[in-house]
Design an enzyme around this catalytic site. Structure first.
Site, short mmCIF file in Angstrom:
data_model
loop_
_atom_site.label_atom_id
_atom_site.label_comp_id
_atom_site.label_asym_id
_atom_site.label_seq_id
_atom_site.Cartn_x
_atom_site.Cartn_y
_atom_site.Cartn_z
N GLY A 219 0.83 -1.19 0.00
CA GLY A 219 0.00 0.00 0.00
C GLY A 219 0.86 1.24 0.00
O GLY A 219 2.08 1.17 -0.13
N GLY A 220 0.21 2.39 0.14
CA GLY A 220 0.96 3.63 0.16
C GLY A 220 1.93 3.70 1.32
O GLY A 220 2.98 4.33 1.24
N PHE A 221 1.60 3.03 2.42
CA PHE A 221 2.47 3.03 3.59
C PHE A 221 3.69 2.14 3.36
O PHE A 221 4.78 2.43 3.83
CB PHE A 221 1.66 2.51 4.79
CG PHE A 221 2.32 2.69 6.12
CD1 PHE A 221 1.93 3.72 6.95
CD2 PHE A 221 3.32 1.84 6.55
CE1 PHE A 221 2.53 3.89 8.19
CE2 PHE A 221 3.92 2.00 7.78
CZ PHE A 221 3.52 3.03 8.60
N GLY A 222 3.50 1.06 2.65
CA GLY A 222 4.57 0.12 2.43
C GLY A 222 4.04 -1.30 2.40
O GLY A 222 2.84 -1.53 2.40
N LYS B 279 3.13 -4.43 9.28
CA LYS B 279 3.02 -3.32 8.34
C LYS B 279 4.30 -2.48 8.45
O LYS B 279 4.55 -1.83 9.46
CB LYS B 279 1.77 -2.50 8.70
CG LYS B 279 1.48 -1.30 7.84
CD LYS B 279 0.18 -0.68 8.33
CE LYS B 279 -0.17 0.60 7.60
NZ LYS B 279 -1.40 1.19 8.10
N ASP C 178 -10.55 7.79 5.15
CA ASP C 178 -10.06 6.93 4.07
C ASP C 178 -10.78 5.58 4.09
O ASP C 178 -10.15 4.53 3.98
CB ASP C 178 -8.55 6.73 4.19
CG ASP C 178 -7.93 6.21 2.87
OD1 ASP C 178 -8.57 6.38 1.82
OD2 ASP C 178 -6.84 5.63 2.93
#
Length: 821
Positions: free
Chosen positions: A511-514, A530, A629
């Site tokens: 995802g955008g976080f990693g 995560k 979100d």
């Protein structure tokens, strides 16, 4: 000629009968035939026949003239009429009776008297149906003394303290069958101080706590403001103890649902709907005896159950598995004359409280100490002393409101307290000295390197949200400190071993976080790891925001944060593992076999679960949170397919009287953003409601909003839903694999709720509480939604007219950022 006279007589008789129906009274000889009604003088209530949803059975009932689907009383609830040939009239013995098409009596008031003279039945302006003698005016029977599932203003819930006889609410069997269900609710004045109780087949299911003359001590909202609920308490000469709801300007009902919830509603005259004000049980802690004897429940903690001080689990193995029904036991037995009391603040006091004549708080302690069977006491200024013996059951810890409960403990418990406190004081002193030395060294090191790394400014900004203490972990070559509070700490080595050195085979998604990895700890517990990637556009601010938000939240529909790791450049969050991955993967994966498992019942349950998670964020948690979100990839599914909202990196905490905010940094995912947020940066609870509406429509259609485009109609997913629903063809919108005529009404109703949530203006969208009431059918009549804003190309415009569509991803924990303007 004679034929014309006969017809004239019939017309005259019919006219007389019709005229008799225009008032509020039914007299002897008059028959009300389905669908005729009589109406109260002020035109608020009607008596007539009705059919519940999804059935053609007919019942005699009382309902509101302005909201006919809201039925407050049912006569023949266990004897439905199979057609519309029913009638109601006064029988020869003066009783009110319901007749079927063959004139067979299916229900009667069953008043046993031989001296009824000119009986009449009248529906009053309170909604009470009264059978009385016209001459004397004496009431022989009234519906308020035989209620069904709804209490209205002026009705009394009472109990005869001499005989124990009660006037109770009895729930419907289900939403389509008014037959007597499992749950009853009413006043309990015999087992201690008076309180309201909901029983499940005779077993307590929920209780309000003691009544003190102003509020119920077990309903925490009442401590903030005296609600306009029950206001009168009285003992009369025959032993009737009752609560009476007086008339006021607002129209209020209290209903008992078929699932055992006591729901308080207020009529919204402007919007022409019932708004849910309160609903109990509100959470698992409100369910009677969740933590067993001598256990205490706190919905904000995890686990929610703990033993009262001085007690330990009766069965350690069961307690560890989350089965708390056996409760707790004393660690050290009482010795009567040599005991003390442990003060527990902000409590819902246990059941079976016995009130005393003592009105002074100091007398409570003395009286309890002098009685060897007294195991706890509490004091309320309006009740006086309350005492408990034998057991303490259904105790709950509130947040900053409630009553102080004093639990009797052996004197040896307090000796161990003193010893433990001494160790704590010594430990704190030593720790303070060590921390002071470490802080000085860290300060010297930071000053020395100040200005060497400008890239760390965003990390410093995030770190300023925290107070440095003993839980601080050094980050970025020890130049800044990041506090992750009481969150359990994992070492990087431990997580690397759990994920096989972050091997690709354990990768769950990106995802955008990693990346997100599956891990297995040494104790075989499965986790989701995560890991913030170095290339991620989201960094310390989002990482710390998620730590702040989710570490303080506990709800069955929110993903649980198990811990964190901050070592050098590594920033990692550890979550409970979700074996069924994300809603995004299950619902939109083209070849995913799990999609076949998602039948309508499961999808409906997932929608409700997501809604309850949002309600907790908006209303029920100690923080007030806007997620910002909400999307399918941020909804995870556990092994039982229960939905859990995840990814709080973009969440915003509101405080005080805040109810909206604005930002120049628009974050989230287009296609799920409310128009006012995507275009102008304005967000509120109604922004999350919009995203929830998109989710509802996606779950029904089985298609992703950002990927869907109907070539034939040139419409987006939302546009397609609106068009088909508006044309009365809602079932065509439903995914073909689950579309069914048997559940069509429920599916179309869900589409309408989704469309209400995605209306253009926030003020037009319902709150999440109202949406849940619609889902549970506590609100039956739905407003007509306005046409939503949607683009013909299937995408939602972003700032400056730009659009973005997300590619399909099966990651479980993602974070998306879009910087606008």
């Amino acid at each position: 000629m004679s034929r014309r006279i006969t017809q004239l007589i019939v017309l005259i008789l019919q006219s007389v009968a019709c005229l008799s129906l225009q008032n509020d009274t039914l007299s002897a000889g008059v028959i009300i035939r389905d669908p005729e009604t009589i109406v109260s003088a002020k035109q608020d209530y009607k008596l007539g026949f009705f059919s519940p949803p999804n059935t053609t059975n007919r019942y005699l009932g009382i309902f509101f003239s302005f909201s006919e689907e809201t039925v407050i009383w049912v006569a023949n609830r266990d004897a439905p009429l199979k057609d519309s040939s029913g009638a109601v009239t006064l029988s020869g013995d003066g009783n009110l009776v319901v007749l079927d098409g063959t004139n067979r009596t299916v229900w009667s008031t069953n008043v046993t008297t031989t001296s009824l003279i000119n009986p009449v039945v009248q529906i009053l302006d309170t909604g009470n149906l009264v059978l009385r003698e016209e001459a004397s005016g004496d009431a022989l029977w009234e519906s308020f003394s035989h209620p069904t599932d709804v209490m209205v203003q002026g009705m009394r819930l009472m109990q005869n303290v001499n005989t124990g006889k009660q006037v109770l609410l009895t729930a419907w069997k289900n939403a389509t069958d008014p037959a007597i269900g499992s749950f009853t609710g009413g006043l309990d004045a015999l087992s201690g101080t008076p309180q309201l109780v909901v029983w499940d087949e005779g077993r307590p299911h929920w209780r309000s706590g003691p009544w003190n003359g102003l509020i119920f001590l077990g309903i925490k909202e009442m401590f903030y403001a005296y609600l306009d609920g029950f206001t009168q308490v009285r003992n009369d000469s025959v032993g009737n103890f009752f609560y009476s709801r007086p008339q006021n300007n607002g129209l209020v009902t209290i209903s008992l649902s078929s699932s055992g919830s006591a729901i308080r509603k207020l009529w919204n005259g402007e919007a022409k709907r019932w708004d849910v004000v309160m609903s109990y049980p509100e959470n698992e802690c409100d369910v009677y005896g969740t933590c067993g004897p001598f256990g205490s429940c706190n919905s904000l903690e995890s686990p929610i159950c703990s033993c009262l001080r001085g007690f330990e689990p009766a069965n350690e193995d069961e307690w560890g598995r989350g089965n708390w029904t056996n409760g707790c036991r004393r660690r050290k037995q009482l010795r009567c004359g040599d005991d003390g009391f442990e003060r527990m603040r902000y409590m819902k006091v246990p059941d079976f409280a016995r009130a005393s004549s003592s009105r002074v708080q100091d007398e409570c302690r003395t009286e309890c100490l002098g009685n060897c069977s007294c195991i706890a006491y509490a004091y309320d200024i309006n009740i006086g002393c309350m005492f408990w013996s034998d057991t303490l059951i259904d105790t709950q810890e509130f947040d900053r409101v409630g009553v102080d409960l004093y639990v009797r403990l052996s004197a040896s418990e307090f000796d161990s307290h003193k010893e433990r406190n001494m160790y704590i004081i010594i430990g704190v002193a030593v720790g303070f000295v060590c921390i002071s030395v470490m802080m000085f060294i860290a300060w010297w090191f930071i000053v020395k390197r100040k200005g060497n790394n400008a890239q760390d400014s965003s990390i410093l900004e995030a770190g300023q949200m925290f107070t440095t203490d003993s839980t601080a972990i050094v980050l970025k070559n020890e130049s800044k400190e990041v506090n992750i509070g009481d969150l359990p700490k994992f070492t990087f080595e431990m997580l690397a071993n759990a994920t096989n050195q972050f091997h690709e085979d354990n990768l769950l998604g990106r995802g955008g976080f990693g990346p997100v990895y599956k891990g297995v700890l040494a104790n075989n517990k499965e986790i989701a790891v995560k890991r913030l990637s170095a290339e991620s556009g989201q960094g310390m601010q989002e990482f710390m925001n998620e730590v702040i938000v989710i570490s303080k939240l506990q709800h069955r529909n929110l993903v649980k944060l198990l811990g964190g790791c901050v070592e050098k450049d590594e920033k990692i969050l550890i979550y409970e593992y979700m074996p069924n991955k994300s809603l995004d993967a299950c619902l939109f994966g083209p070849t995913n076999p799990t999609k076949k498992l998602l039948d309508w019942n499961m999808r409906s349950s997932i929608i409700e679960g997501i809604g309850r998670g949002i309600l907790y964020l908006h209303r029920d948690s100690r923080l007030r949170i806007i997620h910002r979100d909400l999307k399918p990839s941020n909804v995870l599914l556990d092994q039982d397919w229960n939905p859990k909202i995840s990814d709080f990196g973009m969440a915003r905490i509101f405080g005080g009287n805040e109810d909206h905010g604005s930002t120049a940094r628009v974050v989230g995912t287009y296609g799920y953003m409310a128009p006012e947020y995507g275009m102008e940066g304005r967000f509120s609870e109604k922004s999350d409601v919009y995203s929830f509406g998109v989710l509802i429509l996606e779950i029904i259609k089985g298609k992703k909003n950002t990927h869907y485009f109907n070539d034939e109609l040139s419409l987006s997913l939302i546009g397609c839903a609106w068009k088909m629903w508006n044309e009365g063809n809602g079932l065509s919108f439903v995914e073909e694999s689950i579309a069914s005529r048997e559940t069509e009404e429920e599916m179309v109703r869900c589409i309408q709720m989704g469309l209400l949530c995605v209306q253009e203006y926030p003020k037009d969208r319902p709150s999440i509480e109202i949406v849940l009431s619609m889902l549970s059918r506590d609100i039956v009549d739905l407003p007509v939604p306005k046409q939503p804003v949607f683009a013909e190309n299937g995408s939602t415009p972003g700032p400056n007219g730009s659009t973005q569509q997300n590619v399909y991803s099966n990651n479980e924990l993602t974070l998306s950022v879009l910087d606008g303007r």
